[in-house]
Scaffold this active site. Sequence first.
Site, PDB file in Angstrom:
ATOM      1  N   GLY A   1       5.201   4.853 -15.495  1.00  0.00           N
ATOM      2  CA  GLY A   1       5.570   4.465 -14.135  1.00  0.00           C
ATOM      3  C   GLY A   1       7.054   4.526 -13.837  1.00  0.00           C
TER       4      GLY A   1
ATOM      5  N   ALA B   1       4.296   8.566 -18.528  1.00  0.00           N
ATOM      6  CA  ALA B   1       3.145   7.876 -17.921  1.00  0.00           C
ATOM      7  C   ALA B   1       3.288   6.365 -17.961  1.00  0.00           C
ATOM      8  CB  ALA B   1       1.837   8.306 -18.590  1.00  0.00           C
TER       9      ALA B   1
ATOM     10  N   VAL C   1      11.190  -4.790  15.072  1.00  0.00           N
ATOM     11  CA  VAL C   1      10.786  -5.285  13.749  1.00  0.00           C
ATOM     12  C   VAL C   1       9.859  -4.285  13.072  1.00  0.00           C
ATOM     13  CG1 VAL C   1       9.474  -7.084  12.554  1.00  0.00           C
ATOM     14  CG2 VAL C   1      11.095  -7.705  14.356  1.00  0.00           C
ATOM     15  N   MET C   2       8.898  -3.778  13.815  1.00  0.00           N
ATOM     16  CA  MET C   2       7.948  -2.819  13.249  1.00  0.00           C
ATOM     17  C   MET C   2       8.657  -1.537  12.831  1.00  0.00           C
ATOM     18  SD  MET C   2       4.279  -1.753  14.838  1.00  0.00           S
ATOM     19  CE  MET C   2       3.258  -0.442  14.175  1.00  0.00           C
TER      20      MET C   2
ATOM     21  N   ASP D   1      16.332   9.244 -13.724  1.00  0.00           N
ATOM     22  CA  ASP D   1      14.907   9.138 -14.030  1.00  0.00           C
ATOM     23  C   ASP D   1      14.530  10.109 -15.139  1.00  0.00           C
ATOM     24  OD1 ASP D   1      12.186   8.737 -13.993  1.00  0.00           O
ATOM     25  OD2 ASP D   1      11.849   9.887 -12.151  1.00  0.00           O
TER      26      ASP D   1
ATOM     27  N   CYS E   1       4.356  -0.077 -21.683  1.00  0.00           N
ATOM     28  CA  CYS E   1       2.936  -0.294 -21.390  1.00  0.00           C
ATOM     29  C   CYS E   1       2.099   0.212 -22.560  1.00  0.00           C
ATOM     30  CB  CYS E   1       2.527   0.423 -20.106  1.00  0.00           C
ATOM     31  SG  CYS E   1       0.796   0.144 -19.658  1.00  0.00           S
TER      32      CYS E   1
ATOM     33  N   ARG F   1      14.529  20.298 -15.715  1.00  0.00           N
ATOM     34  CA  ARG F   1      13.876  21.041 -16.787  1.00  0.00           C
ATOM     35  C   ARG F   1      12.996  22.156 -16.221  1.00  0.00           C
ATOM     36  NH1 ARG F   1       8.447  20.698 -17.614  1.00  0.00           N
ATOM     37  NH2 ARG F   1       8.522  18.421 -17.564  1.00  0.00           N
TER      38      ARG F   1
ATOM     39  N   HIS G   1       2.336  -6.988  19.089  1.00  0.00           N
ATOM     40  CA  HIS G   1       1.561  -7.904  19.912  1.00  0.00           C
ATOM     41  C   HIS G   1       0.885  -7.130  21.045  1.00  0.00           C
ATOM     42  CE1 HIS G   1       4.780  -7.242  22.800  1.00  0.00           C
ATOM     43  NE2 HIS G   1       5.619  -7.401  21.770  1.00  0.00           N
TER      44      HIS G   1
ATOM     45  N   GLU H   1      11.487 -10.821  17.317  1.00  0.00           N
ATOM     46  CA  GLU H   1      12.078  -9.586  17.829  1.00  0.00           C
ATOM     47  C   GLU H   1      13.601  -9.631  17.745  1.00  0.00           C
ATOM     48  OE1 GLU H   1      12.113  -6.642  18.088  1.00  0.00           O
ATOM     49  OE2 GLU H   1      11.157  -5.949  19.942  1.00  0.00           O
TER      50      GLU H   1
ATOM     51  N   VAL I   1      -1.013  10.707 -11.024  1.00  0.00           N
ATOM     52  CA  VAL I   1       0.265  11.392 -10.852  1.00  0.00           C
ATOM     53  C   VAL I   1       0.339  12.725 -11.586  1.00  0.00           C
ATOM     54  CG1 VAL I   1       2.757  11.206 -11.138  1.00  0.00           C
ATOM     55  CG2 VAL I   1       1.417   9.179 -10.533  1.00  0.00           C
TER      56      VAL I   1
END
Length: 471
Positions: A54, A52, A396-397, A131, A161, A82, A259, A328, A174
Amino acid sequence: MSQEMGELTQTRLQKIWIPHNNGNSRLQRRRGSSIPQFTNSPTMVIMVGLPARGKTYISTKLTRYLNWIGTPTKVFNLGQYRREAVSYKNYEFFLPDNMEALLIRKQCALAALKDVHSYLSHEEGRVAVFDATNTTRERRSLILQFAKEHGYKVFFIESICNDPDVIAENIRQVKLGSPDYIDCDREKVLEDFLKRIECYEVNYQPLDDELDSHLSYIKIFDVGTRYMVNRVQDHIQSRTVYYLMNIHVTPRSIYLCRHGESELNLRGRIGGDSGLSARGKQYAYALANFIQSQGISSLKVGTSHMKRTIQTAEALGLPYEQWKALNEIDAGVCEEMTYEEIQEHYPEEFALRDQDKYRYRYPKGESYEDLVQRLEPVIMELERQENVLVICHQAVMRCLLAYFLDKSSDELPYLKCPLHTVLKLTPVAYGCKVESIYLNVEAVNTHREKPENVDITREPEEALDTVPAHY
């Protein structure tokens, strides 16, 4: 093709790159990645920290970022290994004196490391993110020895933390949805998971400033209030640190839109720097009304340096920043041409782009791959910000959307980003929630799908089969 037209096209040398496989096609001989790989040895990124904290959130985001910039990366989550090995009953599985469980957990770690080796040594992976809690020096020594045997670099990320509110929120967001706790009572889940944390706390050995001074690592304290960085040794580690120091977990929304429809859009011409059409101006005011209706606090607005995004932003009546990086994609010699004109004058280039749209670079222009590199500072800025509206362009988007939605380089150039539509992205635990809002102002369709025939010898009508109507 005339001699004059031929001189506009890039030379063969400029188009060559190392193919992704051993094929011998003409395209593969001309393909090339303009972005060098900055790792000479594969890297293992090792997560460290109590449950926990993160770690999986960081692992997922870092993997998404590294893949987006062109470094093949994969997460190896030990919890999944696991769960495949044994079904979860309760926290007692993690008791430090549960010898049977300790053996299972070690076997899972070895199985994961075996897969890491396969990925980094046989599947062209460059970074493997391991991880797991990795809270003991013994476990980290096992990993370091494994990496040494195979010639891998190692970089540790420790998340520390001690804020009970942050920990409780992480469990709520989570762990309540974890496969370990399907159909379990909410209060019982919280109680069991807190006891699981206590099991790990017994033997937790954080990275030590003196004992581990020879290692490369970053320590992240209380979700980014403080950092400690030690022995960053190469480009990938440096970019990892830079990225991790820019992300945050504050709830926010990112609004992406193009745009308003431009004059060149109406004529079916790509690129250029034209102003808005009548419908484009209508959309700009519709966007202003939409943003006002959202009641967004502290909204930051960014545009490109091009007229059509600036004119769209002007209607908002809000301060905005112009970011040149949002311009662009540069179509080079094809700027302000229609697809029909490109096919007529540069049929080979048109086919090559269809064969590999992500890596293809316009003569004297850019590729999507180039654009991703140009947009990296924008991603860092978006990660730092809270609520933000980006008014940009189709290519770009697509690049920005691919980052947030974890899309591959093959998918990226074909993501649909229609005019007069706002995409609202809300970061959640391990990804992004997407809402598409059409603002009910008609516009031309600028989305061109990949045609079935991408061969250089194809007929013009086959090349133009998927060109949208511009009216």
